[in-house]
Write an enzyme that holds these catalytic residues in place. Structure first.
Site, PDB file in Angstrom:
ATOM      1  N   CYS A 109      22.426 -25.014  -7.317  1.00 59.95           N
ATOM      2  CA  CYS A 109      21.306 -24.744  -6.432  1.00 59.95           C
ATOM      3  C   CYS A 109      21.550 -23.428  -5.700  1.00 59.95           C
ATOM      4  O   CYS A 109      22.651 -23.156  -5.227  1.00 59.95           O
ATOM      5  CB  CYS A 109      21.145 -25.925  -5.475  1.00 59.95           C
ATOM      6  SG  CYS A 109      21.195 -25.550  -3.756  1.00 59.95           S
ATOM      7  N   GLU A 110      20.497 -22.594  -5.659  1.00 58.97           N
ATOM      8  CA  GLU A 110      20.700 -21.259  -5.076  1.00 58.97           C
ATOM      9  C   GLU A 110      20.749 -21.291  -3.552  1.00 58.97           C
ATOM     10  O   GLU A 110      21.092 -20.307  -2.922  1.00 58.97           O
ATOM     11  CB  GLU A 110      19.605 -20.301  -5.542  1.00 58.97           C
ATOM     12  CG  GLU A 110      18.241 -20.522  -4.929  1.00 58.97           C
ATOM     13  CD  GLU A 110      17.218 -19.493  -5.415  1.00 58.97           C
ATOM     14  OE1 GLU A 110      17.465 -18.837  -6.439  1.00 58.97           O
ATOM     15  OE2 GLU A 110      16.179 -19.367  -4.749  1.00 58.97           O
ATOM     16  N   HIS A 111      20.400 -22.433  -2.953  1.00 58.41           N
ATOM     17  CA  HIS A 111      20.420 -22.504  -1.489  1.00 58.41           C
ATOM     18  C   HIS A 111      21.771 -22.910  -0.939  1.00 58.41           C
ATOM     19  O   HIS A 111      22.112 -22.594   0.195  1.00 58.41           O
ATOM     20  CB  HIS A 111      19.334 -23.472  -1.003  1.00 58.41           C
ATOM     21  CG  HIS A 111      17.962 -23.041  -1.400  1.00 58.41           C
ATOM     22  ND1 HIS A 111      17.175 -23.756  -2.260  1.00 58.41           N
ATOM     23  CD2 HIS A 111      17.268 -21.934  -1.057  1.00 58.41           C
ATOM     24  CE1 HIS A 111      16.021 -23.110  -2.432  1.00 58.41           C
ATOM     25  NE2 HIS A 111      16.054 -22.008  -1.713  1.00 58.41           N
ATOM     26  N   HIS A 112      22.519 -23.667  -1.739  1.00 57.06           N
ATOM     27  CA  HIS A 112      23.826 -24.144  -1.264  1.00 57.06           C
ATOM     28  C   HIS A 112      24.972 -23.846  -2.226  1.00 57.06           C
ATOM     29  O   HIS A 112      26.123 -24.133  -1.919  1.00 57.06           O
ATOM     30  CB  HIS A 112      23.782 -25.658  -1.015  1.00 57.06           C
ATOM     31  CG  HIS A 112      22.719 -26.079  -0.049  1.00 57.06           C
ATOM     32  ND1 HIS A 112      21.455 -26.480  -0.444  1.00 57.06           N
ATOM     33  CD2 HIS A 112      22.731 -26.134   1.312  1.00 57.06           C
ATOM     34  CE1 HIS A 112      20.732 -26.775   0.630  1.00 57.06           C
ATOM     35  NE2 HIS A 112      21.472 -26.574   1.705  1.00 57.06           N
ATOM     36  N   GLN A 150      15.172 -25.864  -9.158  1.00 56.69           N
ATOM     37  CA  GLN A 150      14.796 -26.629 -10.359  1.00 56.69           C
ATOM     38  C   GLN A 150      13.404 -26.249 -10.887  1.00 56.69           C
ATOM     39  O   GLN A 150      13.188 -26.139 -12.091  1.00 56.69           O
ATOM     40  CB  GLN A 150      14.867 -28.133 -10.073  1.00 56.69           C
ATOM     41  CG  GLN A 150      14.636 -28.973 -11.323  1.00 56.69           C
ATOM     42  CD  GLN A 150      14.828 -30.452 -11.076  1.00 56.69           C
ATOM     43  OE1 GLN A 150      15.693 -30.846 -10.306  1.00 56.69           O
ATOM     44  NE2 GLN A 150      14.042 -31.279 -11.726  1.00 56.69           N
ATOM     45  N   HIS A 178      20.818 -33.363  -7.354  1.00 54.79           N
ATOM     46  CA  HIS A 178      21.278 -32.184  -6.622  1.00 54.79           C
ATOM     47  C   HIS A 178      22.394 -32.613  -5.674  1.00 54.79           C
ATOM     48  O   HIS A 178      22.172 -33.460  -4.805  1.00 54.79           O
ATOM     49  CB  HIS A 178      20.128 -31.584  -5.813  1.00 54.79           C
ATOM     50  CG  HIS A 178      19.013 -31.036  -6.675  1.00 54.79           C
ATOM     51  ND1 HIS A 178      18.616 -29.734  -6.612  1.00 54.79           N
ATOM     52  CD2 HIS A 178      18.259 -31.619  -7.629  1.00 54.79           C
ATOM     53  CE1 HIS A 178      17.630 -29.530  -7.496  1.00 54.79           C
ATOM     54  NE2 HIS A 178      17.406 -30.665  -8.114  1.00 54.79           N
ATOM     55  N   CYS A 180      23.569 -31.075  -3.309  1.00 54.00           N
ATOM     56  CA  CYS A 180      23.279 -30.715  -1.911  1.00 54.00           C
ATOM     57  C   CYS A 180      22.402 -31.773  -1.234  1.00 54.00           C
ATOM     58  O   CYS A 180      22.297 -31.788  -0.009  1.00 54.00           O
ATOM     59  CB  CYS A 180      22.646 -29.328  -1.813  1.00 54.00           C
ATOM     60  SG  CYS A 180      21.093 -29.185  -2.673  1.00 54.00           S
TER      61      CYS A 180
END
Ligand SMILES: [Zn+2]
Length: 220
Positions: A109-112, A150, A178, A180
């Protein structure tokens, strides 16, 4: 960006573009130069956390981490690593639904920067071109090995397959967990996320149901 907005975007997994946002000159450095730079920076992060990098067990971690990022987890950022996707003439005139299912998703995941794991299921109705089946798996692997959202992963696969196969009649479903969501934040261990992207004939309920009917017989 203020800290509250940063948290909101991360927890809601909001993405802003179909293309992975990249800076100009993203690949001016060689892989080895990137590994050396990331090794340096990650060592600093470990030091900030108070870890002793002279310890035998930890001393090699910055290098291992950097190599893993550039060569494994995020190899799919570099267009030079995109698999060759040769297509063939549809000589036997197969014109019904073809489904490649249970394709492993190993993404982040690009956020975490935490793992996204699950499966992709991809269907298409060939027109003049067909593709080697394993090439679909390779394309999924390539796009998954980037920091991802995703929804974007689904759209990138759909767009690319539509252009390679020269038909709009493609459907992409991804069901994934995920880390996260399961290991931080809400800490829900059981939920997973399903995305569905499609074009052409799959806009018809009947055609979509045919695809989903096949998937009901497999574990997600
Ligand atoms: Zn996340």
């Amino acid at each position: 960006m203020d800290k509250e907005k940063i948290e909101i975007i991360g927890d809601n997994h909001i993405g802003f573009s179909v293309d992975t946002p990249m800076i100009p000159g993203a690949f001016d450095k060689t892989d080895d130069q990137k590994i050396a730079a990331i090794q340096h920076h990650f060592g600093k992060i470990m030091e900030e956390l108070g870890l002793d990098l002279t310890d035998d067990s930890l001393s090699g971690t910055p290098y291992r981490f950097a190599k893993m990022y550039v060569k494994e987890l995020f190899y799919g950022l570099n267009p030079a690593n995109k698999p060759k996707l040769s297509v063939f003439e549809n000589k036997y005139g197969y014109s019904k639904l073809l489904v490649e299912q249970n394709i492993t998703i190993d993404s982040s995941c690009e956020h975490h920067f935490l793992p996204i794991t699950g499966h992709a299921h991809i269907g298409y109705v060939p027109k003049d071109k067909v593709i080697g089946l394993s090439k679909i798996n390779r394309l999924v692997d390539y796009y998954a090995h980037r920091p991802q959202v995703q929804e974007r992963l689904s759209m990138q696969l759909l767009k690319d397959l539509q252009s390679i196969l020269d038909t709009e009649d493609v459907i992409v479903m991804i069901a994934a967990k995920h880390l996260c969501v399961s290991s931080r934040g809400i800490k829900d261990k059981d939920s997973f996320t399903t995305t569905l992207e499609y074009g052409g004939c799959f806009k018809e309920d009947r055609k979509r149901e045919e695809f989903l009917g096949i998937l009901q017989h497999v574990a997600l």
